[in-house]
Enzyme design. Structure first.
Site, PDB file in Angstrom:
ATOM      1  N   GLU A 167      75.721  45.681  -9.567  1.00 56.52           N
ATOM      2  CA  GLU A 167      75.874  46.663  -8.492  1.00 56.52           C
ATOM      3  C   GLU A 167      75.768  47.950  -9.318  1.00 56.52           C
ATOM      4  O   GLU A 167      77.107  48.158 -10.201  1.00 56.52           O
ATOM      5  CB  GLU A 167      76.928  46.501  -7.399  1.00 56.52           C
ATOM      6  CG  GLU A 167      77.120  45.239  -6.615  1.00 56.52           C
ATOM      7  CD  GLU A 167      78.309  45.253  -5.873  1.00 56.52           C
ATOM      8  OE1 GLU A 167      78.873  46.332  -5.627  1.00 56.52           O
ATOM      9  OE2 GLU A 167      78.482  44.146  -5.296  1.00 56.52           O
ATOM     10  N   GLU A 210      72.416  43.420  -0.133  1.00 59.92           N
ATOM     11  CA  GLU A 210      73.318  44.326   0.279  1.00 59.92           C
ATOM     12  C   GLU A 210      72.480  45.709   0.690  1.00 59.92           C
ATOM     13  O   GLU A 210      73.116  46.769   0.616  1.00 59.92           O
ATOM     14  CB  GLU A 210      74.401  44.537  -0.826  1.00 59.92           C
ATOM     15  CG  GLU A 210      75.287  43.382  -0.793  1.00 59.92           C
ATOM     16  CD  GLU A 210      76.400  43.148  -1.891  1.00 59.92           C
ATOM     17  OE1 GLU A 210      76.668  44.622  -2.209  1.00 59.92           O
ATOM     18  OE2 GLU A 210      77.228  42.544  -2.195  1.00 59.92           O
ATOM     19  N   ASP A 245      79.778  47.592 -10.358  1.00 56.63           N
ATOM     20  CA  ASP A 245      80.046  46.230 -10.342  1.00 56.63           C
ATOM     21  C   ASP A 245      79.499  45.275 -11.228  1.00 56.63           C
ATOM     22  O   ASP A 245      78.232  45.014 -11.030  1.00 56.63           O
ATOM     23  CB  ASP A 245      80.324  45.522  -9.055  1.00 56.63           C
ATOM     24  CG  ASP A 245      80.720  44.279  -9.087  1.00 56.63           C
ATOM     25  OD1 ASP A 245      81.461  43.783  -9.849  1.00 56.63           O
ATOM     26  OD2 ASP A 245      80.527  43.511  -8.015  1.00 56.63           O
ATOM     27  N   GLU A 293      83.735  47.790 -11.887  1.00 51.13           N
ATOM     28  CA  GLU A 293      84.517  46.596 -11.602  1.00 51.13           C
ATOM     29  C   GLU A 293      84.120  45.227 -12.357  1.00 51.13           C
ATOM     30  O   GLU A 293      82.881  44.999 -12.922  1.00 51.13           O
ATOM     31  CB  GLU A 293      83.943  46.454 -10.109  1.00 51.13           C
ATOM     32  CG  GLU A 293      84.597  45.237  -9.367  1.00 51.13           C
ATOM     33  CD  GLU A 293      83.970  44.996  -8.198  1.00 51.13           C
ATOM     34  OE1 GLU A 293      83.887  43.911  -7.493  1.00 51.13           O
ATOM     35  OE2 GLU A 293      83.600  46.061  -7.286  1.00 51.13           O
ATOM     36  N   ASP A 318      88.144  42.248  -9.550  1.00 48.91           N
ATOM     37  CA  ASP A 318      87.622  41.400  -8.443  1.00 48.91           C
ATOM     38  C   ASP A 318      87.722  39.922  -8.665  1.00 48.91           C
ATOM     39  O   ASP A 318      88.571  39.404  -8.202  1.00 48.91           O
ATOM     40  CB  ASP A 318      86.349  41.875  -7.930  1.00 48.91           C
ATOM     41  CG  ASP A 318      85.629  40.892  -6.846  1.00 48.91           C
ATOM     42  OD1 ASP A 318      86.416  40.435  -6.125  1.00 48.91           O
ATOM     43  OD2 ASP A 318      84.521  40.935  -6.653  1.00 48.91           O
ATOM     44  N   LYS A 343      89.320  41.790  -0.699  1.00 48.94           N
ATOM     45  CA  LYS A 343      88.382  41.013   0.390  1.00 48.94           C
ATOM     46  C   LYS A 343      89.297  40.093   1.017  1.00 48.94           C
ATOM     47  O   LYS A 343      89.898  39.437   0.525  1.00 48.94           O
ATOM     48  CB  LYS A 343      87.396  40.333  -0.704  1.00 48.94           C
ATOM     49  CG  LYS A 343      86.182  41.122  -1.613  1.00 48.94           C
ATOM     50  CD  LYS A 343      85.604  40.304  -2.293  1.00 48.94           C
ATOM     51  CE  LYS A 343      84.404  41.130  -2.951  1.00 48.94           C
ATOM     52  NZ  LYS A 343      83.745  40.507  -4.030  1.00 48.94           N
ATOM     53  N   SER A 370      86.402  45.832   0.438  1.00 53.00           N
ATOM     54  CA  SER A 370      85.003  45.512   0.214  1.00 53.00           C
ATOM     55  C   SER A 370      84.443  44.582   1.191  1.00 53.00           C
ATOM     56  O   SER A 370      85.569  43.349   1.714  1.00 53.00           O
ATOM     57  CB  SER A 370      84.847  44.748  -1.143  1.00 53.00           C
ATOM     58  OG  SER A 370      83.803  44.258  -1.284  1.00 53.00           O
ATOM     59  N   ARG A 372      81.565  41.156   1.808  1.00 56.92           N
ATOM     60  CA  ARG A 372      80.867  40.354   0.819  1.00 56.92           C
ATOM     61  C   ARG A 372      79.293  40.454   1.121  1.00 56.92           C
ATOM     62  O   ARG A 372      78.926  40.961   1.757  1.00 56.92           O
ATOM     63  CB  ARG A 372      81.317  38.753   1.077  1.00 56.92           C
ATOM     64  CG  ARG A 372      82.814  38.477   1.054  1.00 56.92           C
ATOM     65  CD  ARG A 372      83.673  38.830  -0.116  1.00 56.92           C
ATOM     66  NE  ARG A 372      83.035  38.067  -1.386  1.00 56.92           N
ATOM     67  CZ  ARG A 372      83.626  37.293  -1.933  1.00 56.92           C
ATOM     68  NH1 ARG A 372      84.769  36.676  -1.418  1.00 56.92           N
ATOM     69  NH2 ARG A 372      83.053  36.784  -2.866  1.00 56.92           N
ATOM     70  N   LYS A 394      83.587  49.666  -0.275  1.00 55.23           N
ATOM     71  CA  LYS A 394      82.088  49.326  -0.712  1.00 55.23           C
ATOM     72  C   LYS A 394      81.659  48.252   0.559  1.00 55.23           C
ATOM     73  O   LYS A 394      82.405  47.259   0.465  1.00 55.23           O
ATOM     74  CB  LYS A 394      82.080  48.919  -2.158  1.00 55.23           C
ATOM     75  CG  LYS A 394      82.495  47.556  -2.483  1.00 55.23           C
ATOM     76  CD  LYS A 394      82.009  46.991  -3.713  1.00 55.23           C
ATOM     77  CE  LYS A 394      82.229  45.724  -4.010  1.00 55.23           C
ATOM     78  NZ  LYS A 394      81.815  45.256  -5.235  1.00 55.23           N
TER      79      LYS A 394
END
EC number: 4.2.1.11
Length: 434
Positions: A167, A210, A245, A293, A318, A343, A370, A372, A394
């Site tokens: 990302e 996304e 990320d 990340e 993460d 998450k 965040s 998913r 995000k």
């Protein structure tokens, strides 16, 4: 107020895969929650129960999790007569009933579905907005609107291109409100579309899971260059910074990293963690990168620690931390990162999510809430980020309805708060600092 009825069903997420939805009824009405699902999952996450029946949804059905709610969890909760405002008691009861370390008996997707629905019902029972109820559960007197981190270029396991890093995000930290941050993000997104179309042709503007673009580029700095160009073209070089990320666990091979992992394997091109760290440092030097990340594999602790000591930006865990109290404590002790990615479905209950957030914040870390990659129209995390005052969220690009559902809910929350609304802005890493 007691629960009157709990009913779960199988619905589809934004990728066309089944997921769990729960309806909880109290005297105040019906409260509905749906559970998200990730593509690049950390090995230490709580277990998402799938049916494994290849004749249905390629094995991804969730009828077992649904049945666990309808036949076991639901009836047990109704019999226990717990109040929906007692989030911690309800979650603790379900976790103890499951009895496993990683919620593998009922599935984290079953427990979380009920937990989210209970939280929504608890807010209604108290007659307050969901974000206020969550703030109360966390012991927060304040509320903060987050800086959105828009994932506008997709690579890694989210896209069919050759890009290894997952990302590339834009953060409008210079905005004066959440609504303005949305506008800036959307404008940069549209400029980026034009830049990509001009350079790689129209088919390069197809979007990933996304909502971000997935042009077929291999070099990660090329993605950063595209962002830089789009930010300039939109006229916001002083207001927008970049986040990444990397999801490096996805391309970790025998102690090294493969930045071309979607091509046939060739060990001669694999690089060490140290070398990868040097690449990140060049990104930080040449672009306004403020957050990275999962720069390394979830078990490559040594590289995480040595890298963190050499940079002054936000380093987010993460896959490393998976919203798990034990993993967070380990990362704090090893000084591996300075921000938690939160998450709810990695840990599987609202209470444990709040505990994870508070543990991170009490150690001086930032926290980024965040989504998913497999999402639904549920907007719970929008209220969660405001109530937990983390200052950053995000939840994808400003594109695709399951992403916009969260962003639009945040605009509504800001509007409802009126002149009491506080936007994190440049203080997104520690919004509570006075």
């Amino acid at each position: 107020m007691a629960m009157q009825k709990i009913f779960a069903r199988e619905i589809l997420d934004s990728r066309g895969n089944p997921t769990v939805e729960v309806d909880l009824h109290t005297a105040k009405g019906r409260f509905r929650a749906a559970v998200p699902s990730g593509a690049s999952t950390g090995i230490y996450e709580a277990l998402e129960l799938r049916d494994g029946d290849k004749s249905r949804y390629l094995g991804k059905g969730v009828l077992k999790a649904v049945e666990h709610i309808n036949k076991t969890l639901g009836p047990a909760l109704l019999e226990k007569k717990l109040s929906v405002v007692d989030q911690e008691k309800v979650d603790k009861f379900m976790i103890e009933l499951d009895g496993t370390e990683n919620k593998s008996k009922f599935g984290a997707n079953a427990i979380l579905g009920v937990s989210l629905a209970v939280c929504k019902a608890g807010a209604a029972e108290k007659g307050v907005p969901l974000y206020r109820h969550i703030a109360d559960l966390a012991g927060n007197p304040d509320l903060v609107l987050p800086v959105p981190a828009f994932n506008v270029i997709n690579g890694g396991s989210h896209a069919g291109n050759k890009l290894a890093m997952q990302e590339f995000m834009i953060l409008p930290v210079g905005a004066s409100s959440f609504r303005e941050a949305m506008r800036i993000g959307a404008e940069v997104y549209h400029h980026l579309k034009g830049v990509i179309k001009g350079k790689y042709g129209k088919d390069a503007t197809n979007v990933g899971d996304e909502g971000g673009f997935a042009p077929n580029i291999l070099e990660n700095n090329e993605a950063l260059e595209l962002l830089k160009t789009a930010i300039q073209a939109a006229g916001y070089p002083d207001k927008v910074v970049i986040g990444m990320d990397v999801a490096a666990s996805e391309f970790y091979r025998n102690g090294k990293y493969d930045l071309d992992f979607k091509s046939p394997d060739d060990p001669s091109r694999h690089i060490t963690g140290e070398k990868l760290g040097e690449l990140y440092k060049s990104f930080i030097k040449n672009y306004p990168v403020v957050s990275i990340e999962d720069p390394f594999d979830q078990d490559d602790w040594k590289t995480w620690t040595s890298f963190l000591s050499g940079v002054n930006i936000q380093i987010v865990g993460d896959d490393l931390t998976v919203t798990n109290l034990k993993r967070i404590a380990q990362a704090v002790e090893k000084k591996a990162c300075n921000c938690l990615l939160l998450k709810v479905n990695q840990i599987g209950s609202v209470t444990e999510s709040i505990q994870a957030c508070k543990l991170a914040q009490s150690n001086g870390w930032g926290v980024m809430v965040s989504h998913r990659s497999g999402e639904t129209e549920d907007t719970f995390i929008a209220d969660l980020v405001v109530g937990l005052c983390t200052g950053q969220i995000k939840t994808g690009a400003p594109c695709r309805s399951e992403r916009l559902a969260k962003y639009n809910q945040l605009m509504r929350i800001e509007e409802a708060l009126g002149d009491k609304a506080v936007f994190a802005g440049r203080k997104f890493r520690n919004p509570k600092a006075k």
